[in-house]
Design a protein around this motif. Structure first.
Motif, PDB file in Angstrom:
ATOM      1  N   ASN A 133     -10.085 -34.139  12.062  1.00  0.00           N
ATOM      2  CA  ASN A 133      -8.753 -33.540  13.272  1.00  0.00           C
ATOM      3  C   ASN A 133      -8.277 -34.202  14.237  1.00  0.00           C
ATOM      4  O   ASN A 133      -7.377 -34.174  14.705  1.00  0.00           O
ATOM      5  N   ILE A 134      -9.492 -35.082  14.551  1.00  0.00           N
ATOM      6  CA  ILE A 134      -8.901 -35.821  15.642  1.00  0.00           C
ATOM      7  C   ILE A 134      -8.594 -37.621  15.389  1.00  0.00           C
ATOM      8  O   ILE A 134      -7.682 -38.378  16.009  1.00  0.00           O
ATOM      9  N   CYS A 135      -9.013 -38.180  14.593  1.00  0.00           N
ATOM     10  CA  CYS A 135      -9.110 -39.209  13.808  1.00  0.00           C
ATOM     11  C   CYS A 135      -9.203 -39.185  12.380  1.00  0.00           C
ATOM     12  O   CYS A 135     -10.334 -38.882  12.029  1.00  0.00           O
ATOM     13  N   ASN A 136      -9.147 -40.365  11.774  1.00  0.00           N
ATOM     14  CA  ASN A 136      -9.613 -40.706   9.971  1.00  0.00           C
ATOM     15  C   ASN A 136     -11.511 -41.643  10.094  1.00  0.00           C
ATOM     16  O   ASN A 136     -11.402 -41.880   9.467  1.00  0.00           O
ATOM     17  N   THR A 137     -10.872 -42.387  11.784  1.00  0.00           N
ATOM     18  CA  THR A 137     -11.689 -43.333  11.415  1.00  0.00           C
ATOM     19  C   THR A 137     -13.559 -42.162  11.150  1.00  0.00           C
ATOM     20  O   THR A 137     -14.281 -43.260  10.830  1.00  0.00           O
ATOM     21  N   LEU A 138     -13.909 -41.301  11.621  1.00  0.00           N
ATOM     22  CA  LEU A 138     -14.541 -40.322  11.704  1.00  0.00           C
ATOM     23  C   LEU A 138     -15.745 -40.545  10.125  1.00  0.00           C
ATOM     24  O   LEU A 138     -16.177 -40.469   9.791  1.00  0.00           O
ATOM     25  N   LEU A 139     -14.131 -39.955   9.309  1.00  0.00           N
ATOM     26  CA  LEU A 139     -14.507 -40.420   8.028  1.00  0.00           C
ATOM     27  C   LEU A 139     -15.769 -41.546   7.640  1.00  0.00           C
ATOM     28  O   LEU A 139     -16.628 -41.011   6.890  1.00  0.00           O
ATOM     29  N   LYS A 140     -14.967 -42.540   7.820  1.00  0.00           N
ATOM     30  CA  LYS A 140     -15.727 -43.595   7.138  1.00  0.00           C
ATOM     31  C   LYS A 140     -16.648 -44.113   7.841  1.00  0.00           C
ATOM     32  O   LYS A 140     -18.206 -44.160   7.626  1.00  0.00           O
ATOM     33  N   TRP A 141     -16.804 -43.763   9.294  1.00  0.00           N
ATOM     34  CA  TRP A 141     -18.268 -43.889  10.385  1.00  0.00           C
ATOM     35  C   TRP A 141     -18.941 -43.069  10.081  1.00  0.00           C
ATOM     36  O   TRP A 141     -20.362 -42.934   9.755  1.00  0.00           O
ATOM     37  N   TYR A 142     -18.744 -41.461   9.625  1.00  0.00           N
ATOM     38  CA  TYR A 142     -20.106 -40.322   8.975  1.00  0.00           C
ATOM     39  C   TYR A 142     -20.183 -40.669   7.533  1.00  0.00           C
ATOM     40  O   TYR A 142     -21.400 -40.850   6.656  1.00  0.00           O
TER      41      TYR A 142
END
Length: 420
Positions: A133-142
């Motif tokens: 909900n704040i960025c798509n970077t979080l998906l790949k990061w996690y």
């Protein structure tokens, strides 16, 4: 850690105490065979806390490392692993820290950089939870954290809101994923989900959010007893402890202190006349130069009273109503269309009675920086107030120039003087 008298402590003392207590509790949980979760900052903690899982927040940990001037050591570890400088520096700081913890776990020896780091010492996770909900970077990061550590990853996929208000099918979609997250946690924990505790946690979140919003409201007062940069510091608890009473206790105390200051005619810069200008700050704080950015404005008599960033945690919803909770986690400011985003920014500038805008063009966070100029132009067209921008980064000190920043805020001060 040393005990503290919660009833007599100041809000600053409570902030420091509860931050340390959260880290200590995570280690205790780990040592006693419990579970630790690393979580994205605006992912819902309600589910894990209801299942007695200790929470650690990599973004807040990275921000703390930046503020303590030690993020560069962790960024260098990520650089050596091949993570590109254009990737979010929160992610790179955290991934560098993870590498050092992995080395410690594998060898039994603490790497020199970890031993010397001033960053808070937190344990490796047993699972991670994230939300886009704040960025798509979080998906790949996690996903990368989960792969590197071979642990479960819970993902809440939140659609971007191309129109507002939030569509019902979006709320239903997210609420269904909440149900899937509960099933995952039941499998991970090996026991049924505690729905009674879940409702209690939801109610606690709402109390924490209430007092967070109460604090932020003091910035709209003119003159203001609240320095907006204080919200950046206290933000640690609305991120890390909104599902615990730690945040509520601290924010309630801070609100009481602000009310007392106003009664006594004490304001953010001392006397009321020292508040020469009021400005809105758009973007994440420059944690590595927090003091310099604050003083650069204070030296000119410019008080930061408006910011959209703290409002990311205005997560008001009805406890027990999954769709209401889903809406709260999807209507986040930067997860909405330009028309809504610009209008919300206008309300922040207007309600805070700001006379100028400072835009942080953050190399790390494209989502926060992408529409800064457009938002400022929208406000300028409606209110005629000036704005300036500067280059920076949330935790990578290599991007920020103190000289450029001082030049820009000086120019803004002059434009605000001319407007007066």
């Amino acid at each position: 850690m040393d005990p503290i008298n919660v009833n007599e402590a100041t809000s600053k003392e409570l902030l420091a105490y509860f931050q340390a207590k959260l880290d200590e509790e995570a280690w205790e949980k780990k040592k006693n065979g419990g579970l630790v979760c690393w979580s994205a900052s605006v992912a819902p903690p309600e589910f894990c806390v209801a299942m007695d899982i200790a929470m650690v927040y990599p973004e807040t940990h990275a921000a703390g490392a930046g503020a303590k001037k030690c993020s560069m050591d962790l960024l260098e570890v990520a650089d050596q692993k091949g993570y590109n400088i254009d990737i979010c520096s929160y992610a790179r700081t955290n991934l560098g820290y993870m590498e050092l913890l992995k080395q410690e776990a594998m060898t039994g020896n603490t790497p020199e950089k970890l031993a010397e780091s001033k960053a808070a010492y937190v344990p490796l996770p047993d699972l991670v939870i994230t939300c886009n909900n704040i960025c798509n970077t979080l998906l790949k990061w996690y996903e990368n954290l989960a792969k590197e550590l071979n642990i479960p990853c819970i993902i809440i996929d939140v659609p971007f809101n191309h129109t507002m208000p939030v569509q019902k099918h979006n709320k239903e979609y997210i609420a269904a994923q909440f149900g899937d997250a509960i099933k995952q946690l039941e499998e991970i924990c090996g026991r049924p989900f505690d729905y009674d505790k879940f409702l209690e946690v939801q109610e606690q979140v709402q109390r924490s959010v209430y007092w967070w919003n109460k604090i932020a409201s003091y910035a709209t007062h003119k003159p203001s007893a609240l320095n907006g940069f204080d919200l950046f510091n206290y933000m640690a608890l609305i991120v890390c402890a909104r599902a615990r009473d730690y945040a509520e206790i601290t924010f309630h105390r801070f609100a009481d202190e602000l009310e007392e200051k106003e009664k006594n005619g004490q304001y953010a810069f001392g006397d009321a006349e020292n508040e020469k200008h009021r400005v809105t700050w758009e973007g994440i704080a420059v944690w590595t130069y927090l003091g310099a950015t604050f003083k650069g404005l204070k030296n000119l008599g410019s008080l930061m009273v408006g910011s959209a960033y703290p409002g990311l945690w205005n997560l008001e919803y009805t406890p027990g109503d999954m769709e209401s909770m889903a809406e709260a986690y999807t209507r986040v400011y930067i997860n909405t269309c330009g028309a809504n985003r610009y209008e919300e920014f206008y309300k922040i500038v207007s309600n805070s009675q700001s006379e100028g805008i400072v835009l942080h063009l953050n190399r790390s966070c494209k989502q926060m920086g992408l529409l800064n100029n457009e938002g400022a132009e929208y406000v300028n067209a409606k209110m005629g107030i000036p704005f300036v921008s500067f280059d920076g980064d949330q935790t990578d000190p290599r991007v920020f120039s103190e000289a450029q920043y001082e030049t820009r805020v000086q120019a803004l001060s002059e434009m605000m003087d001319n407007n007066k």
